[in-house]
Enzyme design. Structure first.
Site, PDB file in Angstrom:
ATOM      1  N   SER A  31       0.851  -1.194   0.000  1.00  0.00           N
ATOM      2  CA  SER A  31       0.000   0.000   0.000  1.00  0.00           C
ATOM      3  C   SER A  31       0.886   1.243   0.000  1.00  0.00           C
ATOM      4  O   SER A  31       1.878   1.296   0.714  1.00  0.00           O
ATOM      5  CB  SER A  31      -0.871   0.019   1.253  1.00  0.00           C
ATOM      6  OG  SER A  31      -1.609  -1.151   1.347  1.00  0.00           O
ATOM      7  N   HIS A  62      -6.687  -3.835  -5.106  1.00  0.00           N
ATOM      8  CA  HIS A  62      -5.393  -4.468  -5.372  1.00  0.00           C
ATOM      9  C   HIS A  62      -5.364  -4.908  -6.830  1.00  0.00           C
ATOM     10  O   HIS A  62      -6.030  -5.879  -7.197  1.00  0.00           O
ATOM     11  CB  HIS A  62      -5.189  -5.699  -4.483  1.00  0.00           C
ATOM     12  CG  HIS A  62      -4.805  -5.369  -3.077  1.00  0.00           C
ATOM     13  ND1 HIS A  62      -3.592  -5.723  -2.535  1.00  0.00           N
ATOM     14  CD2 HIS A  62      -5.450  -4.700  -2.109  1.00  0.00           C
ATOM     15  CE1 HIS A  62      -3.535  -5.301  -1.287  1.00  0.00           C
ATOM     16  NE2 HIS A  62      -4.658  -4.680  -1.005  1.00  0.00           N
ATOM     17  N   HIS A  84      -2.852 -12.571  -0.146  1.00  0.00           N
ATOM     18  CA  HIS A  84      -2.632 -12.627   1.301  1.00  0.00           C
ATOM     19  C   HIS A  84      -3.180 -13.920   1.885  1.00  0.00           C
ATOM     20  O   HIS A  84      -4.178 -14.462   1.396  1.00  0.00           O
ATOM     21  CB  HIS A  84      -3.332 -11.441   1.982  1.00  0.00           C
ATOM     22  CG  HIS A  84      -2.820 -10.108   1.561  1.00  0.00           C
ATOM     23  ND1 HIS A  84      -3.312  -9.440   0.466  1.00  0.00           N
ATOM     24  CD2 HIS A  84      -1.856  -9.319   2.093  1.00  0.00           C
ATOM     25  CE1 HIS A  84      -2.666  -8.289   0.331  1.00  0.00           C
ATOM     26  NE2 HIS A  84      -1.781  -8.190   1.310  1.00  0.00           N
ATOM     27  N   TYR A  86      -4.827 -14.144   4.575  1.00  0.00           N
ATOM     28  CA  TYR A  86      -6.182 -13.946   5.120  1.00  0.00           C
ATOM     29  C   TYR A  86      -7.273 -14.062   4.065  1.00  0.00           C
ATOM     30  O   TYR A  86      -8.458 -14.157   4.371  1.00  0.00           O
ATOM     31  CB  TYR A  86      -6.308 -12.598   5.853  1.00  0.00           C
ATOM     32  CG  TYR A  86      -6.054 -11.362   5.015  1.00  0.00           C
ATOM     33  CD1 TYR A  86      -6.978 -10.932   4.064  1.00  0.00           C
ATOM     34  CD2 TYR A  86      -4.893 -10.625   5.178  1.00  0.00           C
ATOM     35  CE1 TYR A  86      -6.756  -9.804   3.300  1.00  0.00           C
ATOM     36  CE2 TYR A  86      -4.662  -9.484   4.420  1.00  0.00           C
ATOM     37  CZ  TYR A  86      -5.593  -9.083   3.487  1.00  0.00           C
ATOM     38  OH  TYR A  86      -5.356  -7.981   2.725  1.00  0.00           O
ATOM     39  N   GLU A  87      -6.880 -14.059   2.799  1.00  0.00           N
ATOM     40  CA  GLU A  87      -7.886 -14.234   1.748  1.00  0.00           C
ATOM     41  C   GLU A  87      -8.310 -15.691   1.622  1.00  0.00           C
ATOM     42  O   GLU A  87      -9.276 -15.990   0.917  1.00  0.00           O
ATOM     43  CB  GLU A  87      -7.331 -13.754   0.408  1.00  0.00           C
ATOM     44  CG  GLU A  87      -7.109 -12.247   0.377  1.00  0.00           C
ATOM     45  CD  GLU A  87      -6.432 -11.799  -0.897  1.00  0.00           C
ATOM     46  OE1 GLU A  87      -7.111 -11.763  -1.932  1.00  0.00           O
ATOM     47  OE2 GLU A  87      -5.226 -11.487  -0.854  1.00  0.00           O
ATOM     48  N   ALA A 114       2.514  -1.917   4.059  1.00  0.00           N
ATOM     49  CA  ALA A 114       2.026  -1.005   5.087  1.00  0.00           C
ATOM     50  C   ALA A 114       1.941  -1.820   6.365  1.00  0.00           C
ATOM     51  O   ALA A 114       1.604  -3.005   6.328  1.00  0.00           O
ATOM     52  CB  ALA A 114       0.649  -0.473   4.718  1.00  0.00           C
ATOM     53  N   MET A 212       0.351  -8.033   7.687  1.00  0.00           N
ATOM     54  CA  MET A 212      -0.337  -9.269   7.283  1.00  0.00           C
ATOM     55  C   MET A 212       0.291  -9.890   6.034  1.00  0.00           C
ATOM     56  O   MET A 212      -0.360 -10.630   5.299  1.00  0.00           O
ATOM     57  CB  MET A 212      -1.817  -8.972   7.030  1.00  0.00           C
ATOM     58  CG  MET A 212      -2.522  -8.297   8.200  1.00  0.00           C
ATOM     59  SD  MET A 212      -4.188  -7.777   7.784  1.00  0.00           S
ATOM     60  CE  MET A 212      -4.598  -6.748   9.203  1.00  0.00           C
ATOM     61  N   SER A 213       1.541  -9.559   5.772  1.00  0.00           N
ATOM     62  CA  SER A 213       2.198 -10.095   4.567  1.00  0.00           C
ATOM     63  C   SER A 213       3.692 -10.203   4.828  1.00  0.00           C
ATOM     64  O   SER A 213       4.137 -10.224   5.969  1.00  0.00           O
ATOM     65  CB  SER A 213       1.939  -9.148   3.386  1.00  0.00           C
ATOM     66  OG  SER A 213       2.536  -7.883   3.632  1.00  0.00           O
ATOM     67  N   ASN A 236      -0.082   3.476  10.545  1.00  0.00           N
ATOM     68  CA  ASN A 236      -0.887   3.784  11.739  1.00  0.00           C
ATOM     69  C   ASN A 236      -0.132   3.255  12.941  1.00  0.00           C
ATOM     70  O   ASN A 236       0.806   2.472  12.785  1.00  0.00           O
ATOM     71  CB  ASN A 236      -2.244   3.074  11.639  1.00  0.00           C
ATOM     72  CG  ASN A 236      -2.079   1.568  11.460  1.00  0.00           C
ATOM     73  OD1 ASN A 236      -1.849   1.107  10.330  1.00  0.00           O
ATOM     74  ND2 ASN A 236      -2.138   0.823  12.526  1.00  0.00           N
ATOM     75  N   HIS A 248      -9.141   0.512   7.475  1.00  0.00           N
ATOM     76  CA  HIS A 248      -8.334   0.321   6.273  1.00  0.00           C
ATOM     77  C   HIS A 248      -8.161   1.652   5.544  1.00  0.00           C
ATOM     78  O   HIS A 248      -7.130   1.900   4.917  1.00  0.00           O
ATOM     79  CB  HIS A 248      -8.993  -0.716   5.364  1.00  0.00           C
ATOM     80  CG  HIS A 248      -8.175  -1.026   4.144  1.00  0.00           C
ATOM     81  ND1 HIS A 248      -6.898  -1.548   4.208  1.00  0.00           N
ATOM     82  CD2 HIS A 248      -8.437  -0.868   2.823  1.00  0.00           C
ATOM     83  CE1 HIS A 248      -6.426  -1.707   2.984  1.00  0.00           C
ATOM     84  NE2 HIS A 248      -7.332  -1.293   2.124  1.00  0.00           N
TER      85      HIS A 248
HETATM   86  N1  HPA Z   1      -1.839  -4.271  11.986  1.00  0.00           N
HETATM   87  C1  HPA Z   1      -1.642  -5.232  11.076  1.00  0.00           C
HETATM   88  N2  HPA Z   1      -1.479  -4.983   9.781  1.00  0.00           N
HETATM   89  C2  HPA Z   1      -1.498  -3.704   9.381  1.00  0.00           C
HETATM   90  C3  HPA Z   1      -1.692  -2.649  10.286  1.00  0.00           C
HETATM   91  C4  HPA Z   1      -1.887  -2.956  11.655  1.00  0.00           C
HETATM   92  O1  HPA Z   1      -2.056  -2.078  12.522  1.00  0.00           O
HETATM   93  N3  HPA Z   1      -1.659  -1.511   9.560  1.00  0.00           N
HETATM   94  C5  HPA Z   1      -1.440  -1.867   8.279  1.00  0.00           C
HETATM   95  N4  HPA Z   1      -1.347  -3.186   8.160  1.00  0.00           N
END
Ligand code: HPA
Length: 279
Positions: A31, A62, A84, A86-87, A114, A212-213, A236, A248
């Site tokens: 991202s 994406h 990912h 999680y998909e 990200a 998450m990657s 964040n 998101h």
């Molecule tokens: N946690 C997990 N994955 C993320 C986050 C987060 O705070 N921000 C962006 N991807």
């Protein structure tokens, strides 16, 4: 033949029927780098859909394709959009594109993403050089019969993120006058963000950023002998570290805000890594 390897080779043959480009560096666009394609002298693009057997992403926004071309004269392949865990894909599918880029000829894997900042010294918008990772909360992509053609059963992981590449990115950031944090990335399954207690746990474990990657891709690449480096955009702070809930949209907005600096750092680092590995 091992079915995972068979699928990989099928994808490789499908790619090679369409394009014979040989990249030196493989870049995974997270991202904030979604439009990095604009920084590339594009030779060709290849939609994931057009590769036989390729796992395709379902996440909105994406774009799923490989971009082949040159970044300041350096031959690269970029993954614009990744799949990912999680998909719902299994880890061998998640890392298939990484393995594919190695087969195409890439020697270096440059990962971007990200991530949520866990370190109290971090702020949203910071860039973080990845120095190591923790991924014990998701399965290793190497589980299953080992693919001996790619690497050994019990590969060493003592320096996945190569110290010389780290040093290049560090000095490149200095040259560009960009602030660069450093730290350990922890991969969690997602898709939910962490609870405040999970954020605290990850920090206690020594992690500086959560995502998450990335770590699974790094393990698969290291297994194959690729040289890996990576940068996270701290989009964040982790849940519970600020008073506002996470979304998101916030992740995307911060990533977009620092995209210019992120792109600058990636481009200059690619040029310097190219000089270094060809010296
Ligand atoms: N946690 C997990 N994955 C993320 C986050 C987060 O705070 N921000 C962006 N991807």
């Amino acid at each position: 033949m091992n079915p995972v390897y068979e699928k990989l080779m099928k994808c490789y043959e499908s790619v090679r029927e369409k394009i014979d480009f040989v990249p030196e560096i493989a870049l995974v666009l997270g991202s904030g780098l979604g439009d990095y394609g604009e920084s590339i002298d594009v030779v060709a693009t290849l939609d994931y859909h057009d590769i036989e057997g390729f796992p395709v992403s379902t996440v909105e926004g994406h774009k799923g394709r490989f971009i082949f071309g040159y970044v300041d004269g350096v031959p690269v392949v970029c993954m614009q959009g990744r799949v990912h865990y999680y998909e719902g894909y299994n880890m061998t599918d998640v890392v298939l594109p990484t393995r594919l880029m190695k087969l195409m000829g890439a020697k270096v894997l440059f990962l971007t993403n990200a991530a949520g900042g866990l370190n109290w010294d971090f702020a949203a918008g910071d860039l973080m050089l990845i120095t190591d990772h923790i991924m014990n909360f998701v399965p290793s992509p190497l589980i299953g019969q080992n693919i001996n053609e790619l690497g050994q059963r019990f590969p060493d992981m003592s320096d996945i993120y190569k110290p010389d590449l780290q040093e290049i990115i560090r000095s490149t950031a200095k040259e560009l006058n960009l602030k660069l944090q450093e730290g350990v990335y922890i991969q969690l399954s997602g898709p939910n963000f962490e609870t405040p207690m999970e954020v605290k746990m990850c920090r206690l474990l020594g992690a500086d950023a959560a995502g998450m990657s990335t770590a699974a891709e790094a393990v698969a690449a290291n297994h194959m002998g690729m040289r890996v480096c990576g940068i996270s955009c701290i989009s964040n702070l982790g849940c519970g570290m600020t008073s506002s809930p996470l979304s998101h949209i916030e992740v995307q907005e911060t990533a977009d805000r620092v995209a210019v600096q992120f792109k600058q750092l990636v481009t200059a680092s690619i040029v310097n890594i190219h000089k270094h590995i060809n010296a």
